[in-house]
Design a protein around this motif. Structure first.
Motif, PDB file in Angstrom:
ATOM      1  N   PRO A 119       0.632  -1.284  -0.153  1.00 36.31           N
ATOM      2  CA  PRO A 119       0.004   0.026  -0.002  1.00 36.31           C
ATOM      3  C   PRO A 119       0.852   1.385  -0.123  1.00 36.31           C
ATOM      4  O   PRO A 119       0.429   2.409  -0.286  1.00 36.31           O
ATOM      5  CB  PRO A 119      -0.696  -0.157   1.138  1.00 36.31           C
ATOM      6  N   GLN A 120       2.091   1.157   0.482  1.00 33.84           N
ATOM      7  CA  GLN A 120       2.886   2.404   0.292  1.00 33.84           C
ATOM      8  C   GLN A 120       3.297   2.800  -0.940  1.00 33.84           C
ATOM      9  O   GLN A 120       3.890   3.796  -1.133  1.00 33.84           O
ATOM     10  CB  GLN A 120       4.250   2.393   1.387  1.00 33.84           C
ATOM     11  N   GLU A 121       3.472   1.713  -2.048  1.00 34.97           N
ATOM     12  CA  GLU A 121       3.942   2.004  -3.376  1.00 34.97           C
ATOM     13  C   GLU A 121       2.555   2.018  -4.271  1.00 34.97           C
ATOM     14  O   GLU A 121       1.732   1.323  -4.313  1.00 34.97           O
ATOM     15  CB  GLU A 121       4.774   0.812  -3.868  1.00 34.97           C
ATOM     16  N   VAL A 122       2.565   3.468  -4.841  1.00 33.83           N
ATOM     17  CA  VAL A 122       1.691   3.555  -6.112  1.00 33.83           C
ATOM     18  C   VAL A 122       2.027   2.992  -7.327  1.00 33.83           C
ATOM     19  O   VAL A 122       2.940   3.593  -7.860  1.00 33.83           O
ATOM     20  CB  VAL A 122       1.256   4.776  -5.915  1.00 33.83           C
ATOM     21  N   ASP A 123       1.473   1.888  -7.726  1.00 36.26           N
ATOM     22  CA  ASP A 123       1.650   1.392  -9.177  1.00 36.26           C
ATOM     23  C   ASP A 123       0.833   2.199  -9.980  1.00 36.26           C
ATOM     24  O   ASP A 123      -0.467   1.795  -9.940  1.00 36.26           O
ATOM     25  CB  ASP A 123       1.513  -0.196  -9.104  1.00 36.26           C
ATOM     26  N   ALA A 124       1.369   2.892 -11.085  1.00 38.42           N
ATOM     27  CA  ALA A 124       0.413   3.660 -11.848  1.00 38.42           C
ATOM     28  C   ALA A 124      -0.385   2.610 -12.855  1.00 38.42           C
ATOM     29  O   ALA A 124      -1.361   3.235 -13.231  1.00 38.42           O
ATOM     30  CB  ALA A 124       1.445   4.560 -12.607  1.00 38.42           C
ATOM     31  N   ASP A 125      -0.122   1.615 -13.334  1.00 35.48           N
ATOM     32  CA  ASP A 125      -0.417   0.662 -13.941  1.00 35.48           C
ATOM     33  C   ASP A 125      -1.860   0.076 -13.379  1.00 35.48           C
ATOM     34  O   ASP A 125      -2.988   0.297 -13.989  1.00 35.48           O
ATOM     35  CB  ASP A 125       0.388  -0.303 -14.536  1.00 35.48           C
ATOM     36  N   VAL A 126      -1.542  -0.096 -12.164  1.00 36.22           N
ATOM     37  CA  VAL A 126      -2.760  -0.550 -11.298  1.00 36.22           C
ATOM     38  C   VAL A 126      -3.757   0.379 -11.132  1.00 36.22           C
ATOM     39  O   VAL A 126      -4.944   0.127 -11.288  1.00 36.22           O
ATOM     40  CB  VAL A 126      -2.173  -1.571  -9.873  1.00 36.22           C
ATOM     41  N   GLN A 127      -3.312   1.472 -11.053  1.00 35.80           N
ATOM     42  CA  GLN A 127      -4.468   2.633 -10.836  1.00 35.80           C
ATOM     43  C   GLN A 127      -5.015   2.847 -12.156  1.00 35.80           C
ATOM     44  O   GLN A 127      -6.290   3.352 -11.973  1.00 35.80           O
ATOM     45  CB  GLN A 127      -3.223   3.900 -10.231  1.00 35.80           C
ATOM     46  N   GLU A 128      -4.286   2.847 -13.221  1.00 34.89           N
ATOM     47  CA  GLU A 128      -5.120   3.122 -14.522  1.00 34.89           C
ATOM     48  C   GLU A 128      -6.301   1.938 -14.640  1.00 34.89           C
ATOM     49  O   GLU A 128      -7.142   2.270 -14.992  1.00 34.89           O
ATOM     50  CB  GLU A 128      -4.079   3.026 -15.632  1.00 34.89           C
ATOM     51  N   ALA A 129      -5.748   0.602 -14.197  1.00 36.45           N
ATOM     52  CA  ALA A 129      -6.621  -0.436 -14.470  1.00 36.45           C
ATOM     53  C   ALA A 129      -7.925  -0.407 -13.615  1.00 36.45           C
ATOM     54  O   ALA A 129      -9.113  -0.218 -13.895  1.00 36.45           O
ATOM     55  CB  ALA A 129      -6.171  -1.813 -14.293  1.00 36.45           C
ATOM     56  N   LEU A 130      -7.668   0.335 -12.432  1.00 33.25           N
ATOM     57  CA  LEU A 130      -8.910   0.850 -11.425  1.00 33.25           C
ATOM     58  C   LEU A 130      -9.839   1.831 -12.058  1.00 33.25           C
ATOM     59  O   LEU A 130     -10.900   1.781 -11.912  1.00 33.25           O
ATOM     60  CB  LEU A 130      -8.289   1.022 -10.083  1.00 33.25           C
ATOM     61  N   GLY A 131      -9.122   2.653 -12.696  1.00 31.18           N
ATOM     62  CA  GLY A 131      -9.761   3.682 -13.316  1.00 31.18           C
ATOM     63  C   GLY A 131     -10.669   3.082 -14.458  1.00 31.18           C
ATOM     64  O   GLY A 131     -11.929   3.829 -14.645  1.00 31.18           O
ATOM     65  N   VAL A 132     -10.204   2.250 -15.440  1.00 38.89           N
ATOM     66  CA  VAL A 132     -10.834   1.559 -16.355  1.00 38.89           C
ATOM     67  C   VAL A 132     -12.154   0.651 -15.539  1.00 38.89           C
ATOM     68  O   VAL A 132     -13.260   1.002 -15.960  1.00 38.89           O
ATOM     69  CB  VAL A 132      -9.991   0.749 -17.036  1.00 38.89           C
ATOM     70  N   LEU A 133     -11.640   0.038 -14.429  1.00 39.60           N
ATOM     71  CA  LEU A 133     -12.937  -0.735 -13.705  1.00 39.60           C
ATOM     72  C   LEU A 133     -13.977  -0.031 -13.102  1.00 39.60           C
ATOM     73  O   LEU A 133     -15.206  -0.233 -13.134  1.00 39.60           O
ATOM     74  CB  LEU A 133     -12.316  -1.508 -12.784  1.00 39.60           C
ATOM     75  N   TYR A 134     -13.583   1.363 -12.702  1.00 38.97           N
ATOM     76  CA  TYR A 134     -14.461   2.222 -12.100  1.00 38.97           C
ATOM     77  C   TYR A 134     -15.327   2.907 -13.124  1.00 38.97           C
ATOM     78  O   TYR A 134     -16.608   3.198 -13.105  1.00 38.97           O
ATOM     79  CB  TYR A 134     -13.914   3.130 -10.959  1.00 38.97           C
ATOM     80  N   ASN A 135     -14.657   3.097 -14.283  1.00 42.94           N
ATOM     81  CA  ASN A 135     -15.449   3.586 -15.341  1.00 42.94           C
ATOM     82  C   ASN A 135     -16.362   2.398 -15.858  1.00 42.94           C
ATOM     83  O   ASN A 135     -17.790   3.001 -16.127  1.00 42.94           O
ATOM     84  CB  ASN A 135     -14.660   3.977 -16.540  1.00 42.94           C
TER      85      ASN A 135
END
Length: 142
Positions: A119-135
């Motif tokens: 949780p301390q490391e932000v993975d931009a790719d995982v965040q992008e995937a979550l953005g797709v999923l929340y969309n």
């Protein structure tokens, strides 16, 4: 054009697909990215770009497939799929471009598990995937 000279060049197809996506030509982007992926199936950038393009084109189940495939070829996260057997049993057939809630929730949980790994490391790719999923789930606030 590089693709005409080297039609088996996965990177050239990827670059063409990315350029088409930037110009909001998602159908053309999807075609080029699929060709790149056929030449190099483990390309995470292409898998993520396809997920975004499929989302833009309302091809929801295709977008989810690309996100699961992204996880499958990612050495850092692929072990998480063992905790989600409902995603492994998918066999590749997609009868519809629409998704059922349980599949979307399962893929969201998969990517949230990836976030929880560190949780301390932000993975931009995982965040992008979550953005797709929340969309896809119309949870735009997240």
């Amino acid at each position: 054009m590089a693709i005409k000279k080297e039609p088996e060049n996965a990177e050239a197809w990827e670059l063409l697909g990315m350029a088409q996506a930037e110009n909001e030509n998602d159908p053309q982007s999807i075609a080029a990215l699929k060709r790149s992926l056929a030449l190099r199936p483990d390309n995470n950038r292409v898998l993520m770009a396809l997920a975004v393009c499929y989302t833009n084109e309302s091809l929801q189940s295709h977008a989810l497939r690309m996100l699961v495939n992204w996880m499958e070829v990612n050495p850092k996260y692929k072990h998480l799929l063992q905790q989600h057997p409902e995603l492994q049993a998918d066999g590749g057939a997609m009868a519809s471009s629409l998704i059922v809630g349980s599949k979307l929730q399962a893929v969201q949980n998969l990517f949230l598990d990836a976030v929880r790994l560190n949780p301390q490391e932000v993975d931009a790719d995982v965040q992008e995937a979550l953005g797709v999923l929340y969309n896809l789930s119309s949870e735009y606030g997240k």
